[in-house]
Every structure is written in structure tokens, then in C-alpha cells.
Scaffold this active site. Structure first.
Site, PDB file in Angstrom:
ATOM      1  N   LYS A  91      -3.149   0.310   2.259  1.00 17.78           N
ATOM      2  CA  LYS A  91      -1.914  -0.456   2.374  1.00 17.78           C
ATOM      3  C   LYS A  91      -1.322  -0.289   3.774  1.00 17.78           C
ATOM      4  O   LYS A  91      -1.317   0.812   4.333  1.00 17.78           O
ATOM      5  CB  LYS A  91      -0.932   0.025   1.304  1.00 17.78           C
ATOM      6  CG  LYS A  91       0.303  -0.831   1.110  1.00 17.78           C
ATOM      7  CD  LYS A  91       1.076  -0.291  -0.091  1.00 17.78           C
ATOM      8  CE  LYS A  91       2.373  -1.022  -0.332  1.00 17.78           C
ATOM      9  NZ  LYS A  91       3.089  -0.464  -1.504  1.00 17.78           N
ATOM     10  N   SER A 166       5.124  -3.687  -4.279  1.00 12.65           N
ATOM     11  CA  SER A 166       4.791  -4.059  -2.923  1.00 12.65           C
ATOM     12  C   SER A 166       3.295  -4.023  -2.608  1.00 12.65           C
ATOM     13  O   SER A 166       2.882  -4.528  -1.558  1.00 12.65           O
ATOM     14  CB  SER A 166       5.543  -3.133  -1.957  1.00 12.65           C
ATOM     15  OG  SER A 166       5.193  -1.777  -2.138  1.00 12.65           O
ATOM     16  N   SER A 190       5.411  -0.206  -7.473  1.00 11.01           N
ATOM     17  CA  SER A 190       4.590  -0.883  -6.466  1.00 11.01           C
ATOM     18  C   SER A 190       3.093  -0.689  -6.617  1.00 11.01           C
ATOM     19  O   SER A 190       2.315  -1.336  -5.913  1.00 11.01           O
ATOM     20  CB  SER A 190       5.012  -0.443  -5.057  1.00 11.01           C
ATOM     21  OG  SER A 190       6.257  -0.996  -4.724  1.00 11.01           O
TER      22      SER A 190
END
Length: 482
Positions: A91, A166, A190
């Protein structure tokens, strides 16, 4: 419901379809090479990423060089790590040497990392090939993955629905076959919510299980980030999730809340008891969510678990408490958000504060904040006592299936609906216990699934229960984008 088989045999031309477990075994035994695996995944990325925008940076030469090094290590007879040669996405809010830690913010596009974050270093040490950087919303603070720097990530099941956030780039990449495993982090759902939205498995470990840092080296993270945010994997199967957790786990002194060598939770007494929490008093689940809970409860009952529907009101209190503790700390960086954040993030923040003001007032004071942390400790104790009776809690991931894109910023009323549906996404980080999302089927063209909450350091217990569900439901990815 259609179950999509994901059981390739060795020798398949489509190595990107193989599970991480199969790939690790195939590479270690010489059935396939790491280079062949990485090249297959690169080809898949070329085929589907232009449509989905899940990975915002891929360096093929760097990945192939790492694969060649892995193949040389295999040939040498050296002891191999659990993820040796397996492609993994990182990420873009985590430090990876030589790559910008943008966190989806245009102003951070040149923040090139000189070191790996602890969880990235552990994945590299475990033999993983770091194949790409996955997209996230600006400041990683929405359940919708869109930002002015990297653009919007789409859900491979339905472009009109969020892939989650996210870690939406991570979930979209895993579901569409770009990588078998992706890294994510979770302070408000997330990992769990993107996995749910895209029909894969997502694990939020116990706070302290996986060493990790959020954001660039040298930053001073807020107390809520230090004590609630965790690093966790997304994968297409429970077995791959176990493997990924093993690869991410390792000691690192940079994480102040890491528990080196944390033991597994003591085994629960048999028969295992499952508490079903259908509605925590915040949002009523839709029929699709109710049906997923019914199926999962039935399958667990068939496997010998004792299933009992209960109420657990402390989850609703923990949900509201998140917006006091986390959002009041986030208020300190709102001047930066106003300066460099995109419009989506600014509107989302306005919505969060507007709704949470109904509970905590426009500007909660220091006493509210201190009392909030005191109350947090009491809720953690209460949940721990509750889970002396139950080994696992079965509950919704969200009260709805994947939201329509940008539902959070359409209006304050829309944000209120989204926040309420996501109550358990916030409650569980406040409490610090492990949880995962696992698919149960496809309803109306979208993934459905459930969440399993376990005892502290009881990841094995919820993974075991998830395997029971997966054995009956099947796996649903990889898929071609719809």
C-alpha cells in the site's frame, strides 16, 4: 450464486490464477520459477490494471531482478522464507525503499523512502517479491479509493461500486488476479471493508501482533494510530491469509506497541461457542447481509460450533468513541488537509465531524478526550470478559453491500448512513481484538460476506472458523473486471 473455482493445476499457463500457497510450494520445489510467476502477474497487470487502476506504480525490471535473485536462492539450496518468490503489493502509505510514500496526496509525490517500514521489511525477509504499489484515498481516510494524484480505483465486480478503502487498490488487485496477496492497514476497516467489497479475505490482526509503522519514517503518529492501527493481509483464500500473516510477522523495535513473540491465545474449550451479533443498534442489516449471516451461522453449526444470537451493545459505544479519539487527534492535521488534501478528503472530513458532533459536540475538550480513553479501557475489559464465554463473534462487516461510489460525500445525510453501516469497522479498532472478513457468496452481482471477531491474539481461531465458511461457500476470485 455462482462459485468460481480457483484450483489451477501445476503447469497451468495462467500462473496468476494460482494461490499464494501453491506458488510458494511450486517455486520451492522447482515446478515453476519465480521469474515465470512474476512475469505472469505482470502480464495480468498489463491486461486489467489500465481499467481498474488498482496498482499505481509497477517497476517490471525491478520485480524481475528480484525474481531472478529468488530463483538463484532456490537453486542454492538455502532455507527459504514462507513467501519465497510470491508476488505481493504494498500500500502506498507505507515506506518501501526507493518508492514514494504518497498516501494518495499530490504534495507527497516526491517523498521517496530510504528504508522499509517494519511490515515491508518482514515481507521482503520472508521472500516476497514486492510487485507493485497499491492505491489509497488521500490520507487513507475514506472507504472509497480516489485521489487527485493517482485517480480512482474501480471494483472489479462493478465499477459503480467502491472497491473499499482505504486499501481499495489492494483489494481490487487481489480480486482481479494481479497479485495473490496484498498488504493493507486498518484503523477504521481499511483491510476488512475492501476485502468485503471485492470478495476476498482480509485480516485485521490483534494490536501488537504485526510490527508496523504508518506513514513516513520519522513522523510522530497520534496515540490512536500507535494503539489502534494494524498492518494486515488481503488474499483470495483463508490459507493464503494465514501464509501472508506468517510472512508479515517479525520483531522490529520501531513499533512501540509491537509484542515480540506474542503467543497465540489459549485454545478455547470445546464445543466452540459462536455469538451472532446481527444488529448492534446502529444500522439494520439489509436482507443480503442478513442472509450472509444466516448461511455462515448454519455452516458453523453444521461443523459443530454452538451458535447463539446475542446482543453486544458495547460495540455501538465503541463505534461512537472512535470518532472522539481518532477524529479529535486527526483535527491536528486538518490545516495540512486544507492545504494539500483533495476535495473528496475535505468533504469526507466535514461529514465525519458533522455527524460526530451530534455525540461529542462541535469541539470536544481535553476532559472528554481523557475520559474517552478511560472508557476505552473499560470496554476492552468488558469484551474480554464476554469472550471468556464465546470464542468468536459472528457479525456483519457492513450493514450494506459495497456502497455506490462517493456515497460518503454526497451529503451529510449520506455520510450518516455510511458511518452507521460501518459501525463495526470503527468499534473493533477501539477494542484492539482481531477480526477478519470472509466471503459467503455473490448476491445481486456483488460480493456478500461476514466478519469474525476473535479473542486477543486469537487469529488462529477466527481463521479456523473462516475456513469452515470458505469450505461451504467456495472462493469467488480471481475474476475479470465486469
Amino acid at each position: 450464486m455462482t462459485v468460481i473455482a480457483n484450483d489451477p493445476t501445476p503447469g497451468s499457463d495462467d500462473l496468476w490464477r494460482w494461490s499464494a500457497t501453491q506458488l510458494a510450494h511450486g517455486i520451492a520445489t522447482g515446478q515453476v520459477s519465480a521469474r515465470e510467476v512474476v512475469q505472469s502477474c505482470l502480464d495480468r497487470i498489463d491486461a486489467v490494471n489500465p481499467r481498474l487502476n488498482a496498482l499505481i506504480e509497477v517497476r517490471p525490471e525491478e520485480a524481475l531482478e528480484a525474481a531472478d535473485a529468488a530463483d538463484r536462492e532456490t537453486a542454492s539450496g538455502a532455507e527459504l522464507g514462507p513467501l519465497h518468490g510470491v508476488p505481493v503489493a504494498i500500500k502506498v502509505n507505507s515506506d518501501q525503499v526507493g518508492h514514494a510514500t504518497t498516501n494518495g496526496v499530490a504534495a507527497f509525490k516526491d517523498n521517496v523512502a530510504s528504508t522499509d517500514s517494519p511490515h515491508v521489511a518482514n515481507l521482503r525477509q520472508s521472500g516476497a517479491i514486492l510487485l507493485g504499489r497499491s492505491n489509497t484515498p488521500a490520507f487513507s481516510y475514506r472507504w472509497f479509493t480516489n485521489n487527485d494524484l493517482h485517480g480512482r480505483t474501480l471494483n472489479p465486480w462493478d465499477a459503480a461500486r467502491t472497491p473499499g478503502g482505504s486499501s481499495g487498490g489492494a483489494s481490487s488487485a487481489v480480486a482481479s488476479g494481479m497479485v495473490p496477496i496484498a498488504h493493507g492497514n486498518d484503523i477504521g476497516g481499511s483491510v476488512r471493508y475492501p476485502a468485503y467489497a471485492c470478495g476476498v479475505v482480509g485480516l485485521r490482526p490483534t494490536v501488537g501482533r504485526v510490527a508496523g509503522l504508518y506513514g513516513p519514517e520519522g513522523a510522530d503518529p497520534a496515540l490512536s494510530v500507535q494503539s489502534m492501527l494494524v498492518q494486515g493481509p488481503l488474499a483470495r483464500s483463508v490459507a493464503d491469509t494465514r501464509l501472508a500473516l506468517r510472512g508479515m510477522t517479525g520483531a522490529d523495535p520501531r513499533d512501540p506497541f509491537h509484542v515480540p513473540g506474542a503467543p497465540a491465545a489459549p485454545a478455547a474449550e470445546r464445543p466452540f461457542r459462536i455469538a451472532v451479533v446481527r444488529d448492534h443498534g446502529v444500522a439494520t442489516p439489509t436482507p443480503a447481509v442478513d442472509d450472509a449471516l444466516d448461511r455462515a451461522a448454519s455452516w458453523l453449526g453444521d461443523a459443530g460450533y454452538v451458535v447463539e444470537e446475542v446482543e453486544l451493545p458495547l460495540l455501538a459505544e465503541a463505534y461512537r468513541l472512535w470518532y472522539l479519539l481518532c477524529m479529535e487527534e486527526f483535527r491536528q492535521i486538518m490545516p495540512l488537509v486544507e492545504e494539500v488534501g483533495d476535495e473528496g478528503m475535505k468533504k469526507a472530513a466535514e461529514g465525519y465531524y458533522a455527524v460526530s458532533a451530534e455525540w461529542w459536540g462541535e469541539r470536544p475538550g481535553l476532559t472528554d478526550y481523557m475520559n474517552g480513553y478511560a472508557r476505552r479501557g473499560t470496554l476492552i475489559r468488558q469484551l474480554g470478559e464476554f469472550m471468556q464465554r464465546f470464542s468468536t463473534v459472528l457479525l456483519p462487516v457492513s450493514a450494506e453491500q459495497a456502497f455506490e461510489q462517493d456515497a460518503d460525500i454526497a451529503s451529510v445525510e449520506s455520510m450518516r448512513r455510511v458511518m452507521a453501516a460501518q459501525a463495526s469497522m470503527m468499534a473493533i479498532p477501539v477494542l484492539g481484538f482481531p477480526a477478519l472478513s470472509v466471503p459467503t457468496g455473490i448476491t445481486d452481482g456483488l460480493p456478500a460476506g461476514v466478519q469474525l471477531l476473535g479473542r486477543r491474539f486469537g487469529e488462529d481461531g477466527i481463521l479456523d472458523a473462516a475456513e469452515v465458511i470458505e469450505a461451504r461457500a467456495g472462493t469467488f476470485t480471481p475474476i475479470d473486471p465486469h
